[in-house]
Design an enzyme around this catalytic site. Structure first.
Site, short mmCIF file in Angstrom:
data_model
loop_
_atom_site.label_atom_id
_atom_site.label_comp_id
_atom_site.label_asym_id
_atom_site.label_seq_id
_atom_site.Cartn_x
_atom_site.Cartn_y
_atom_site.Cartn_z
CB SER A 49 -0.75 0.17 1.41
OG SER A 49 -0.27 0.18 2.22
CG ASP A 82 -4.29 -2.03 -1.68
OD1 ASP A 82 -5.26 -1.91 -2.39
OD2 ASP A 82 -4.54 -2.10 -0.56
CG HIS A 83 -6.29 1.86 -0.68
ND1 HIS A 83 -7.49 2.32 -0.90
CD2 HIS A 83 -6.44 0.51 -0.04
CE1 HIS A 83 -8.44 1.52 -0.37
NE2 HIS A 83 -7.94 0.35 0.01
CG HIS A 176 -10.44 0.19 4.49
ND1 HIS A 176 -10.88 1.23 3.69
CD2 HIS A 176 -10.00 -0.72 3.94
CE1 HIS A 176 -10.86 0.66 2.55
NE2 HIS A 176 -10.10 -0.39 2.69
CG HIS A 204 -10.98 -2.42 -0.91
ND1 HIS A 204 -10.36 -1.18 -1.08
CD2 HIS A 204 -10.72 -3.10 -2.11
CE1 HIS A 204 -9.67 -1.34 -1.96
NE2 HIS A 204 -9.99 -2.44 -2.52
N GLY A 205 -11.71 -4.43 3.27
CA GLY A 205 -12.13 -4.55 4.68
C GLY A 205 -12.53 -5.74 4.97
CB THR A 229 -7.01 -5.71 10.05
OG1 THR A 229 -6.98 -4.17 9.32
CG2 THR A 229 -6.96 -5.51 11.42
#
Length: 277
Positions: A49, A82-83, A176, A204-205, A229
């Site tokens: 990311s 990413d992102h 997220h 996502h998340g 996470t």
């Protein structure tokens, strides 16, 4: 082997399966995730990311190490930025051999998001690299997005047509950075978006989604599933267990090795779960 995102997600979409996309923050993550793909006999997306690039201070060292691991592995590995909000970082990632880019213009005004995304698609496609983008807001982190955000299927289809992206991240009930797996997905919305959008969908998340929810999401139409996470928790839990058991430990290999092994095992399990095995 290093492969492109489009190859992996299009294959999975046709089969009605999901593909795991996991974040690389340091070398031990990359080693664990490539090993997980080998153990599962399935492709994996390794995500670096923009936040991680900022934390390291540059893209080059982690990109080089992760790419080397991917290239020497028999598993199919996608190297994904990413992102990314920085156009300069996208350009650098292409030069360093990334095979996928996620451009995140979700905080921009809608018209500018579409225009910027279209330019990124043009640049990446010229290099043979697929682009993921985001229209609907994903809940959570830093108050940037509203937790109740939902993507409208017609808007999603129009966005894909306007920009030419190869995959689309949509908002369907996740957030997220969740540390508990309690998110409730809107499976009817996933199916509706899948019906109208011609490219693979991205969740996502996904750390906030329990196993049965992940399976249901794939069956409803999700293809690429991002989990970060949750695996961070697995890694940290293993480190904590070693240090709690013996406060005299000072050799970092003594706790990084068990953490790497724990992430490898859990990532392999998740890859198989998403592939509906």
């Amino acid at each position: 082997m290093l492969v492109g995102l489009d190859e992996v997600v299009q294959e999975a979409r046709r089969a009605g399966h999901g593909v795991g996309a996991f974040n690389v923050i340091h070398l031990e993550h990359a080693e664990a995730l490539v090993g997980a793909a080998e153990d599962a006999g399935l492709p994996v997306v390794l995500q670096v990311s923009e936040n991680t690039v900022r934390w390291h201070g540059s893209l080059a060292p982690l990109a080089a190490a992760t790419r080397a691991l991917a290239e020497q592995s028999p598993a199919r590995v996608v190297l994904h930025l990413d992102h990314a909000t920085s156009r300069e970082l996208v350009t650098e990632a292409l030069a360093r051999g990334f095979t996928s880019v996620m451009f995140d213009g979700s905080t921009l005004p809608d018209g500018r998001n579409r225009a910027e995304t279209r330019e990124v698609v043009r640049e990446c496609h010229a290099a043979g690299v697929a682009v993921e983008a985001e229209l609907g807001e994903i809940g959570g982190k830093d108050g940037v997005h509203a937790p109740g955000a939902r993507t409208d299927p017609r808007d999603a289809a129009t966005f894909v047509g306007d920009t030419g992206v190869d995959a689309l991240a949509v908002a369907v009930g996740t957030s997220h950075a969740m540390t508990e797996r309690t998110a409730a997905l809107d499976l009817e919305l996933i199916a509706a978006i899948r019906e109208q959008v011609p490219v693979p969908l991205v969740l996502h998340g996904s750390s906030g989604v329990a196993d049965d929810g992940l399976v249901a999401a794939v069956r409803a139409g999700m293809t690429k599933v991002n989990i970060a996470t949750h695996l961070q928790g697995v890694f940290t839990g293993a480190v904590r267990e070693v240090l709690d058991a013996d406060p005299r430990v000072v050799d970092t290999r003594r706790y990084l090795a068990p953490a790497r092994d724990a992430v490898r095992a859990e990532a392999a399990r998740l890859l198989a779960l998403l592939a509906l095995r």
